[in-house]
Motif scaffolding. Structure first.
Motif, PDB file in Angstrom:
ATOM      1  N   GLY A  28     -26.749 -55.808  10.556  1.00 18.66           N
ATOM      2  CA  GLY A  28     -27.322 -56.731   9.589  1.00 18.66           C
ATOM      3  C   GLY A  28     -28.688 -56.308   9.084  1.00 18.66           C
ATOM      4  O   GLY A  28     -29.536 -57.144   8.773  1.00 18.66           O
ATOM      5  N   VAL A  29     -28.894 -55.006   9.028  1.00 21.55           N
ATOM      6  CA  VAL A  29     -30.153 -54.461   8.509  1.00 21.55           C
ATOM      7  C   VAL A  29     -29.821 -53.491   7.387  1.00 21.55           C
ATOM      8  O   VAL A  29     -28.676 -53.100   7.196  1.00 21.55           O
ATOM      9  CB  VAL A  29     -30.983 -53.752   9.613  1.00 21.55           C
ATOM     10  CG1 VAL A  29     -31.364 -54.718  10.720  1.00 21.55           C
ATOM     11  CG2 VAL A  29     -30.240 -52.554  10.183  1.00 21.55           C
ATOM     12  N   GLY A  30     -30.832 -53.074   6.652  1.00 18.51           N
ATOM     13  CA  GLY A  30     -30.618 -52.145   5.549  1.00 18.51           C
ATOM     14  C   GLY A  30     -30.445 -50.705   6.009  1.00 18.51           C
ATOM     15  O   GLY A  30     -30.934 -50.311   7.072  1.00 18.51           O
ATOM     16  N   LEU A  31     -29.761 -49.935   5.190  1.00 15.29           N
ATOM     17  CA  LEU A  31     -29.557 -48.519   5.478  1.00 15.29           C
ATOM     18  C   LEU A  31     -30.891 -47.784   5.573  1.00 15.29           C
ATOM     19  O   LEU A  31     -31.080 -46.934   6.447  1.00 15.29           O
ATOM     20  CB  LEU A  31     -28.677 -47.887   4.404  1.00 15.29           C
ATOM     21  CG  LEU A  31     -28.440 -46.384   4.502  1.00 15.29           C
ATOM     22  CD1 LEU A  31     -27.829 -46.001   5.857  1.00 15.29           C
ATOM     23  CD2 LEU A  31     -27.553 -45.914   3.357  1.00 15.29           C
ATOM     24  N   ARG A  32     -31.815 -48.108   4.693  1.00 15.69           N
ATOM     25  CA  ARG A  32     -33.135 -47.461   4.738  1.00 15.69           C
ATOM     26  C   ARG A  32     -33.806 -47.694   6.093  1.00 15.69           C
ATOM     27  O   ARG A  32     -34.433 -46.792   6.650  1.00 15.69           O
ATOM     28  CB  ARG A  32     -34.006 -48.006   3.611  1.00 15.69           C
ATOM     29  CG  ARG A  32     -35.372 -47.379   3.573  1.00 15.69           C
ATOM     30  CD  ARG A  32     -36.163 -47.910   2.406  1.00 15.69           C
ATOM     31  NE  ARG A  32     -37.507 -47.363   2.423  1.00 15.69           N
ATOM     32  CZ  ARG A  32     -38.417 -47.617   1.521  1.00 15.69           C
ATOM     33  NH1 ARG A  32     -38.148 -48.414   0.521  1.00 15.69           N
ATOM     34  NH2 ARG A  32     -39.609 -47.085   1.608  1.00 15.69           N
ATOM     35  N   PHE A  33     -33.661 -48.911   6.631  1.00 19.40           N
ATOM     36  CA  PHE A  33     -34.255 -49.208   7.937  1.00 19.40           C
ATOM     37  C   PHE A  33     -33.657 -48.306   9.012  1.00 19.40           C
ATOM     38  O   PHE A  33     -34.379 -47.750   9.840  1.00 19.40           O
ATOM     39  CB  PHE A  33     -34.054 -50.684   8.305  1.00 19.40           C
ATOM     40  CG  PHE A  33     -34.621 -51.016   9.652  1.00 19.40           C
ATOM     41  CD1 PHE A  33     -35.977 -51.253   9.801  1.00 19.40           C
ATOM     42  CD2 PHE A  33     -33.814 -51.060  10.774  1.00 19.40           C
ATOM     43  CE1 PHE A  33     -36.518 -51.531  11.047  1.00 19.40           C
ATOM     44  CE2 PHE A  33     -34.344 -51.346  12.023  1.00 19.40           C
ATOM     45  CZ  PHE A  33     -35.696 -51.581  12.154  1.00 19.40           C
ATOM     46  N   ILE A  34     -32.343 -48.149   9.021  1.00 21.18           N
ATOM     47  CA  ILE A  34     -31.681 -47.286  10.014  1.00 21.18           C
ATOM     48  C   ILE A  34     -32.172 -45.856   9.877  1.00 21.18           C
ATOM     49  O   ILE A  34     -32.495 -45.196  10.877  1.00 21.18           O
ATOM     50  CB  ILE A  34     -30.140 -47.342   9.876  1.00 21.18           C
ATOM     51  CG1 ILE A  34     -29.615 -48.739  10.214  1.00 21.18           C
ATOM     52  CG2 ILE A  34     -29.473 -46.273  10.741  1.00 21.18           C
ATOM     53  CD1 ILE A  34     -29.829 -49.185  11.651  1.00 21.18           C
ATOM     54  N   ARG A  35     -32.255 -45.376   8.662  1.00 26.09           N
ATOM     55  CA  ARG A  35     -32.728 -43.998   8.445  1.00 26.09           C
ATOM     56  C   ARG A  35     -34.145 -43.818   8.966  1.00 26.09           C
ATOM     57  O   ARG A  35     -34.447 -42.833   9.635  1.00 26.09           O
ATOM     58  CB  ARG A  35     -32.638 -43.636   6.967  1.00 26.09           C
ATOM     59  CG  ARG A  35     -31.215 -43.437   6.513  1.00 26.09           C
ATOM     60  CD  ARG A  35     -31.139 -43.026   5.071  1.00 26.09           C
ATOM     61  NE  ARG A  35     -29.751 -42.713   4.712  1.00 26.09           N
ATOM     62  CZ  ARG A  35     -29.250 -42.849   3.505  1.00 26.09           C
ATOM     63  NH1 ARG A  35     -30.010 -43.270   2.519  1.00 26.09           N
ATOM     64  NH2 ARG A  35     -27.994 -42.549   3.274  1.00 26.09           N
ATOM     65  N   GLU A  36     -35.021 -44.766   8.644  1.00 20.82           N
ATOM     66  CA  GLU A  36     -36.413 -44.665   9.096  1.00 20.82           C
ATOM     67  C   GLU A  36     -36.506 -44.797  10.615  1.00 20.82           C
ATOM     68  O   GLU A  36     -37.291 -44.099  11.255  1.00 20.82           O
ATOM     69  CB  GLU A  36     -37.268 -45.729   8.409  1.00 20.82           C
ATOM     70  CG  GLU A  36     -37.470 -45.444   6.939  1.00 20.82           C
ATOM     71  CD  GLU A  36     -38.235 -46.525   6.204  1.00 20.82           C
ATOM     72  OE1 GLU A  36     -38.432 -47.626   6.760  1.00 20.82           O
ATOM     73  OE2 GLU A  36     -38.646 -46.265   5.058  1.00 20.82           O
ATOM     74  N   LEU A  37     -35.693 -45.657  11.193  1.00 23.84           N
ATOM     75  CA  LEU A  37     -35.688 -45.838  12.643  1.00 23.84           C
ATOM     76  C   LEU A  37     -35.266 -44.550  13.340  1.00 23.84           C
ATOM     77  O   LEU A  37     -35.893 -44.105  14.297  1.00 23.84           O
ATOM     78  CB  LEU A  37     -34.732 -46.983  13.008  1.00 23.84           C
ATOM     79  CG  LEU A  37     -34.630 -47.389  14.471  1.00 23.84           C
ATOM     80  CD1 LEU A  37     -35.978 -47.790  15.037  1.00 23.84           C
ATOM     81  CD2 LEU A  37     -33.635 -48.529  14.620  1.00 23.84           C
ATOM     82  N   GLU A  38     -34.208 -43.926  12.847  1.00 27.92           N
ATOM     83  CA  GLU A  38     -33.728 -42.675  13.455  1.00 27.92           C
ATOM     84  C   GLU A  38     -34.687 -41.514  13.227  1.00 27.92           C
ATOM     85  O   GLU A  38     -34.678 -40.558  13.984  1.00 27.92           O
ATOM     86  CB  GLU A  38     -32.331 -42.329  12.939  1.00 27.92           C
ATOM     87  CG  GLU A  38     -31.256 -43.231  13.495  1.00 27.92           C
ATOM     88  CD  GLU A  38     -29.849 -42.753  13.192  1.00 27.92           C
ATOM     89  OE1 GLU A  38     -29.667 -41.700  12.556  1.00 27.92           O
ATOM     90  OE2 GLU A  38     -28.910 -43.450  13.626  1.00 27.92           O
ATOM     91  N   GLN A  39     -35.509 -41.598  12.206  1.00 25.96           N
ATOM     92  CA  GLN A  39     -36.496 -40.545  11.933  1.00 25.96           C
ATOM     93  C   GLN A  39     -37.794 -40.772  12.694  1.00 25.96           C
ATOM     94  O   GLN A  39     -38.714 -39.956  12.627  1.00 25.96           O
ATOM     95  CB  GLN A  39     -36.778 -40.458  10.428  1.00 25.96           C
ATOM     96  CG  GLN A  39     -35.607 -39.931   9.634  1.00 25.96           C
ATOM     97  CD  GLN A  39     -35.825 -40.037   8.131  1.00 25.96           C
ATOM     98  OE1 GLN A  39     -36.856 -40.529   7.668  1.00 25.96           O
ATOM     99  NE2 GLN A  39     -34.850 -39.589   7.373  1.00 25.96           N
TER     100      GLN A  39
END
Length: 71
Positions: A28-39
């Motif tokens: 339930g979060v944005g794709l950008r958030f996942i990308r930034e989290l993994e980076q």
């Protein structure tokens, strides 16, 4: 060896065979958030981090900092 939060998220996502968009949708979060989290972006919202971690049966919490005994 300790694992960073970003590496933990990425490893767990891959173990479950999820793409970043699939993880974002399920958490339930944005794709950008996942990308930034993994980076490893340092300024992420803790509530959203916990939404993602909840899918893996985890949550954030206080961890003691290892200090040099000379301090």
């Amino acid at each position: 060896m300790s694992t960073t939060l970003s590496q933990f998220i990425k490893d767990r996502r891959k173990q479950l065979g999820l793409t970043q968009p699939e993880l974002a949708d399920r958490a339930g979060v944005g794709l950008r958030f996942i990308r930034e989290l993994e980076q490893g972006k340092e300024t992420v919202r803790l509530d959203k981090v916990n939404q993602v971690l909840a899918l893996f049966g985890h949550e954030t919490g206080p961890v003691p900092i290892k200090r040099d005994s000379h301090e």
